[in-house]
Design a protein around this motif. Structure first.
Motif, short mmCIF file in Angstrom:
data_model
loop_
_atom_site.label_atom_id
_atom_site.label_comp_id
_atom_site.label_asym_id
_atom_site.label_seq_id
_atom_site.Cartn_x
_atom_site.Cartn_y
_atom_site.Cartn_z
N VAL A 119 64.73 -2.49 71.30
CA VAL A 119 65.93 -1.87 71.87
C VAL A 119 66.46 -0.78 70.94
CG1 VAL A 119 68.34 -2.27 72.50
CG2 VAL A 119 66.58 -3.86 73.27
N LEU A 120 66.44 -1.06 69.64
CA LEU A 120 66.87 -0.05 68.67
C LEU A 120 65.92 1.15 68.69
CD1 LEU A 120 67.65 -2.53 65.76
CD2 LEU A 120 69.34 -1.26 67.11
N TYR A 121 64.64 0.88 68.85
CA TYR A 121 63.63 1.94 68.90
C TYR A 121 63.89 2.88 70.07
CZ TYR A 121 58.87 3.95 69.05
OH TYR A 121 57.78 4.79 69.07
N VAL A 122 64.09 2.32 71.27
CA VAL A 122 64.27 3.17 72.44
C VAL A 122 65.64 3.86 72.44
CG1 VAL A 122 62.66 1.81 73.80
CG2 VAL A 122 65.10 1.28 73.92
N TRP A 136 62.68 4.78 81.10
CA TRP A 136 63.52 5.31 80.02
C TRP A 136 62.91 6.57 79.42
CZ3 TRP A 136 68.35 4.50 78.62
CH2 TRP A 136 68.77 4.86 77.34
N ALA A 137 61.58 6.55 79.22
CA ALA A 137 60.91 7.72 78.65
C ALA A 137 61.01 8.91 79.58
CB ALA A 137 59.45 7.39 78.36
N TYR A 138 60.88 8.68 80.89
CA TYR A 138 61.01 9.78 81.84
C TYR A 138 62.42 10.37 81.78
CZ TYR A 138 60.40 12.52 86.09
OH TYR A 138 60.31 13.57 86.99
N LEU A 139 63.42 9.50 81.68
CA LEU A 139 64.80 9.98 81.57
C LEU A 139 65.00 10.75 80.28
CD1 LEU A 139 67.65 10.06 82.77
CD2 LEU A 139 68.09 7.86 81.68
N CYS A 140 64.41 10.27 79.18
CA CYS A 140 64.50 11.00 77.91
C CYS A 140 63.88 12.39 78.05
CB CYS A 140 63.78 10.22 76.81
SG CYS A 140 64.64 8.75 76.23
N GLY A 141 62.74 12.45 78.72
CA GLY A 141 62.10 13.75 78.93
C GLY A 141 62.97 14.68 79.75
N HIS A 184 71.85 13.88 64.35
CA HIS A 184 70.93 13.10 65.18
C HIS A 184 69.89 12.40 64.30
CE1 HIS A 184 72.61 16.05 68.02
NE2 HIS A 184 72.39 15.15 68.97
N GLY A 185 69.41 13.11 63.29
CA GLY A 185 68.47 12.49 62.36
C GLY A 185 69.08 11.32 61.63
N LEU A 186 70.35 11.44 61.24
CA LEU A 186 71.04 10.34 60.57
C LEU A 186 71.18 9.15 61.51
CD1 LEU A 186 72.56 9.21 58.14
CD2 LEU A 186 74.65 10.33 59.01
N ALA A 187 71.50 9.41 62.77
CA ALA A 187 71.64 8.32 63.74
C ALA A 187 70.33 7.56 63.91
CB ALA A 187 72.11 8.87 65.09
N VAL A 188 69.22 8.27 64.02
CA VAL A 188 67.92 7.61 64.15
C VAL A 188 67.60 6.84 62.86
CG1 VAL A 188 65.44 7.94 64.53
CG2 VAL A 188 67.09 9.32 65.80
N VAL A 191 68.62 9.37 71.54
CA VAL A 191 69.30 10.21 70.55
C VAL A 191 68.47 11.47 70.29
CG1 VAL A 191 70.06 10.36 68.15
CG2 VAL A 191 70.51 8.28 69.48
N SER A 192 67.18 11.29 70.12
CA SER A 192 66.29 12.43 69.86
C SER A 192 66.23 13.37 71.06
CB SER A 192 64.89 11.92 69.54
OG SER A 192 64.91 11.08 68.41
N ALA A 193 66.27 12.81 72.26
CA ALA A 193 66.25 13.65 73.47
C ALA A 193 67.48 14.56 73.52
CB ALA A 193 66.20 12.76 74.72
N PHE A 194 68.64 14.03 73.17
CA PHE A 194 69.85 14.86 73.16
C PHE A 194 69.79 15.91 72.04
CE2 PHE A 194 71.78 11.70 75.95
CZ PHE A 194 72.51 12.52 76.80
N ALA A 195 69.13 15.56 70.93
CA ALA A 195 68.96 16.55 69.87
C ALA A 195 68.12 17.73 70.38
CB ALA A 195 68.29 15.91 68.66
N LEU A 196 67.05 17.43 71.09
CA LEU A 196 66.19 18.49 71.65
C LEU A 196 66.93 19.29 72.70
CD1 LEU A 196 62.90 16.41 71.98
CD2 LEU A 196 63.37 18.20 70.29
#
Length: 298
Positions: A281-284, A31-36, A246-250, A289-294
């Motif tokens: 699950v909520l954390y990941v 998941w982290a690799y996909l986020c990156g 995105h910040g609100l979603a997190v 969400v943060s990845a799409f913000a970036l």
């Protein structure tokens, strides 16, 4: 009892080999690799082979290798905590556990070389971290601070960085590195909660995890505080970057975790596995969400 039941195995049981590399643990680095990859801002359409290869490397290969190495180095602890595991149960006999870990180490480096310079050296770092965590004389898992920190960095920060670097063919942007490091920091808490299942064996064999040293109640509160603080910093950073939605979603995902944390605190040892299936699950989800913000910054 039959003679065959009394005779030690010469070769590993195939099903036990799969259990040794623990498929359930592959999700976080995948998941982290996909986020990156998402956060890099590079079009994914023409780069799916690189993305998929990196996800396979991060999960089944490198993470699987780390699990095999950990089980081999922990075989005496597991004989107390979980004697039905592949190595202490004898379903992976002799030194086969070590040989599997070493073979997967070589496979990791070989596949990592297919991802270019950034992918290869990131794989080298991941392999070193895996053995440093489990093997003597370093064995950082003996520390309730350094051990979870190293795993959090290896499971979340390093794959995120690698996913972005491989697609960019260069070091990721500062913003990507900051968010990856923050989520890696928060993963320290996830790994602390994971230590709850091994309390008795850790006590007997000198593994000073936070649940052993501080007790389950205090360790659970520290773990949740670390996870929450990391996400709060991510939220603040997203607002600074001009990504308020995105910040609100997190933020909403973090509030939902607070509700789950209240359940965890009632029975930390008993509810830790439940929290790993809900709060984590909520954390990941917040990670993506943060990845799409970036990605939107490019």
């Amino acid at each position: 009892m039959t003679v065959s039941a009394l005779t030690p195995r010469r070769y590993p049981e195939p099903r036990a080999m799969l259990r040794l590399i623990k498929p359930i643990t592959w999700f976080p680095p995948i998941w982290a690799y996909l986020c990156g990859s998402v956060s890099a801002g590079v079009p994914l359409g023409g780069n799916w082979p690189l993305v998929l290869l990196g996800m396979i490397l991060s999960g089944p290969i490198v993470c699987g290798m780390s699990q095999a190495a950990n089980d081999w180095c922990d075989r005496h602890v597991d004989a107390v905590n979980e004697p039905d595991r592949p190595i202490p149960s004898g379903r992976i006999p002799g030194r086969w556990g070590l040989w599997i870990a070493l073979a997967m180490t070589g496979l990791s480096l070989g596949v990592g070389s297919l991802l270019g310079v950034w992918g290869f050296w990131a794989t080298v770092a991941g392999v070193i971290a895996a053995w440093a965590y489990s093997a003597e004389p370093v064995r950082l898992k003996r520390s309730g601070w350094w051990g979870p920190g190293l795993v959090g960095l290896s499971y979340e920060g390093l794959p995120w960085f690698t996913g972005a670097a491989v697609l960019l063919g260069a070091a990721p942007r500062f913003e990507v590195v900051v968010v990856a490091l923050l989520y890696a920091l928060g993963a320290h808490g996830i790994m602390t909660l994971n230590d709850f299942k091994a309390l008795e064996g850790d006590r007997q064999h000198g593994v000073r995890s936070l649940p052993v040293v501080l007790g389950p109640e205090v360790a659970a509160r520290i773990a949740c505080t670390v996870m929450a603080m990391a996400q709060a910093l991510v939220v603040a950073f997203l607002f600074v970057l001009g990504k308020p939605w995105h910040g609100l979603a997190v933020t909403l995902l973090l509030l939902a975790q607070f509700a789950a944390m209240r359940v965890l605190f009632r029975d930390p040892k008993g509810k830790a596995p439940w929290y790993n299936g809900t709060g984590v699950v909520l954390y990941v989800t917040g990670m993506m969400v943060s990845a799409f913000a970036l990605r939107g910054l490019v």
